[in-house]
Design an enzyme around this catalytic site. Structure first.
Site, PDB file in Angstrom:
ATOM      1  N   PHE A 135       0.859  -1.194   0.000  1.00  0.00           N
ATOM      2  CA  PHE A 135       0.000   0.000   0.000  1.00  0.00           C
ATOM      3  C   PHE A 135       0.891   1.238   0.000  1.00  0.00           C
ATOM      4  O   PHE A 135       1.750   1.397   0.858  1.00  0.00           O
ATOM      5  CB  PHE A 135      -0.926   0.039   1.221  1.00  0.00           C
ATOM      6  N   ASP A 221       9.357   2.951   1.638  1.00  0.00           N
ATOM      7  CA  ASP A 221       8.179   3.687   2.096  1.00  0.00           C
ATOM      8  C   ASP A 221       8.039   3.486   3.606  1.00  0.00           C
ATOM      9  O   ASP A 221       7.563   2.452   4.074  1.00  0.00           O
ATOM     10  CB  ASP A 221       6.944   3.151   1.347  1.00  0.00           C
ATOM     11  N   LYS A 250       2.647  10.378   8.080  1.00  0.00           N
ATOM     12  CA  LYS A 250       2.007   9.924   9.328  1.00  0.00           C
ATOM     13  C   LYS A 250       2.652  10.472  10.606  1.00  0.00           C
ATOM     14  O   LYS A 250       2.392  11.606  10.978  1.00  0.00           O
ATOM     15  CB  LYS A 250       1.947   8.395   9.334  1.00  0.00           C
TER      16      LYS A 250
HETATM   17  C1  LIG Z   1       3.009   2.505   3.797  1.00  0.00           C
HETATM   18  C2  LIG Z   1       2.079   3.598   3.419  1.00  0.00           C
HETATM   19  N1  LIG Z   1       2.384   4.396   2.383  1.00  0.00           N
HETATM   20  C3  LIG Z   1       1.581   5.408   2.005  1.00  0.00           C
HETATM   21  C4  LIG Z   1       0.383   5.647   2.644  1.00  0.00           C
HETATM   22  C5  LIG Z   1      -0.504   6.775   2.199  1.00  0.00           C
HETATM   23  O1  LIG Z   1      -0.422   7.819   3.100  1.00  0.00           O
HETATM   24  P1  LIG Z   1      -1.499   9.001   3.056  1.00  0.00           P
HETATM   25  O2  LIG Z   1      -2.802   8.421   3.467  1.00  0.00           O
HETATM   26  O3  LIG Z   1      -0.944  10.018   4.020  1.00  0.00           O
HETATM   27  O4  LIG Z   1      -1.519   9.508   1.647  1.00  0.00           O
HETATM   28  C6  LIG Z   1       0.018   4.840   3.727  1.00  0.00           C
HETATM   29  C7  LIG Z   1      -1.262   5.059   4.436  1.00  0.00           C
HETATM   30  O5  LIG Z   1      -1.778   4.238   5.130  1.00  0.00           O
HETATM   31  C8  LIG Z   1       0.886   3.794   4.121  1.00  0.00           C
HETATM   32  O6  LIG Z   1       0.568   2.985   5.143  1.00  0.00           O
END
Ligand SMILES: Cc1ncc(COP(=O)(O)O)c(C=O)c1O
Length: 393
Positions: A135, A221, A250
């Site tokens: 994700f 990520d 986050k």
């Molecule tokens: C690993 C990871 N990358 C990217 C995102 C996307 O982040 P955002 O919701 O701030 O766009 C998330 C959100 O849960 C995530 O867990």
């Protein structure tokens, strides 16, 4: 004061219906606790999905917020921004060398978009290797990199001819798929939304080696795992690797929206004035807050605390669950209990006990509390887990 039913009615009437929500509305937060409209206290093990890393309304963060709001909230990136430069410096001190340059955006998806663009610009290549069950966010680029069909449904074709998917953990596929056309490999160091999946060190190290060999960039990520959550400041440190680009969001803002990419001078140099930008990205307000978040995590050793507390908690949960076919896994304070079809039921059971947990991947209880969580709150959850198990046997 508005009653819950009125708020629910208003939400149903005026908001997009793109979220399914629990039957509760919170009015106040303190530490690892939330309080609903009637003043009932809930133990929050969701923390805004790994966002409220210092808990709700941490006094030092609240103080910083108030000071900065009184001073300056937003100016354009047309000008030098002191707080932005200071945050970039703070990130450079907690990142391994040569990761010393930052670019700020507003969310995780935006950070991943920026990282993908940077990799394409730097390598002058177009293809990206991503993994199934990942994700990376909801914008078109980040969504295209997300290896879960359920998020793609209704939006295809996404970016076609860019992403090659392999299984998370498949070393042979990695060696085969990364070629001289690959701009980047993008990986979560622990899959979050995918169900708290910890990869092998061998897989992560192979990703690093294969990228180096073939001239591709390794994007890690750390949006969900970053800033001490997994027991190290960054989860890639568990595997003794250094990525080319790290994405953050986050926890970095401790509840305020911010995203970042961090890379070396050499990789960052691919972006020139005009290559990328964000109106809100790196504003003085959120940068000052994020710098404070980093300062507190560092000075209070919350990464080591997460490691110690998390290890003990995971092994306790494993023994509590040993009569059940549940799989307890994770690192630090990023913990999953795979319960299969029972996950939703257990979430409801917790909710009745006024404990908030969340179900990810449809079958895994995700526990990602504030790093300041107390031992007594952890015991409270253990009691609830034990009563659930006893009630089912
Ligand atoms: C690993 C990871 N990358 C990217 C995102 C996307 O982040 P955002 O919701 O701030 O766009 C998330 C959100 O849960 C995530 O867990």
């Amino acid at each position: 004061m508005m009653k819950f039913e009125e708020i629910k009615k208003l939400s149903i009437s005026y908001l997009f219906a793109n979220y399914s929500r629990e039957e509760v509305c919170f009015e106040k937060g303190r530490g690892e606790f939330l309080y609903d409209l009637d003043g009932n206290e809930y133990l929050d093990l969701v923390a805004g999905i790994a966002v409220n890393i210092l808990g709700h309304c941490h006094p030092a963060i609240t103080k910083t917020v108030k000071e900065q709001v009184d001073k300056l909230v937003h100016v354009s990136n047309l000008y030098y921004i002191k707080e932005q430069a200071q945050l970039a410096q703070a990130l450079a001190t907690i990142m391994p060398e040569p990761l010393s340059r930052s670019l700020f955006v507003n969310s995780g998806a935006e950070a991943n978009e920026a990282a993908l663009k940077l990799a394409v610009k730097k390598t002058k290549r177009r293809r990206v290797v991503a993994v199934n069950n990942s994700f990376h966010g909801r914008t078109i680029g980040a969504l295209s990199a997300t290896g879960q069909q359920k998020y793609h449904d209704g939006f295809e074709p996404l970016l076609s001819n860019v992403f090659d998917f392999i299984n998370y953990g498949d070393i042979e596929a990695l060696k085969e798929m990364v070629t001289s056309d690959t701009a980047a490999v993008i990986l979560e160091p622990i899959q979050g939304e995918g169900g708290i999946v910890v990869p092998s060190a061998e897989f992560m190290r192979t990703a690093r080696d294969v990228c180096t060999d073939r001239g591709a960039l390794l994007i890690i990520d750390e949006v969900q795992t970053g800033l001490g959550r997994t027991g190290k400041m960054f989860a890639f440190e568990h595997f003794d690797i250094v990525p080319d680009i790290v994405t953050l969001a986050k926890g970095l803002g401790g509840g305020f929206p911010i995203g970042a990419i961090v890379s070396s001078d050499d990789v960052a140099s691919a972006f020139q004035p005009g290559s990328h930008g964000s109106t809100f990205g790196g504003n003085p307000f959120v940068c000052r807050v994020a710098t404070k978040v980093i300062e507190i995590i560092k000075s209070e050793g919350l990464d080591s605390r997460a490691r110690e507390i998390g290890e003990a908690w995971i092994s306790r949960m494993k023994s509590l669950c040993n009569s059940k076919p549940f799989d307890v896994r994770g690192k630090g304070l990023m913990i999953g209990i795979e319960m299969g079809e029972e996950a939703k039921q257990f979430q409801k059971f917790c909710f009745k006990d006024r404990i908030l947990v969340n179900v990810c991947a449809g079958k895994v209880i995700r526990i990602v509390p504030a790093l300041i969580i107390s031992e007594s709150s952890i015991s409270r959850f253990d009691q609830t887990l034990l009563s659930y198990i006893n009630s089912r046997s």
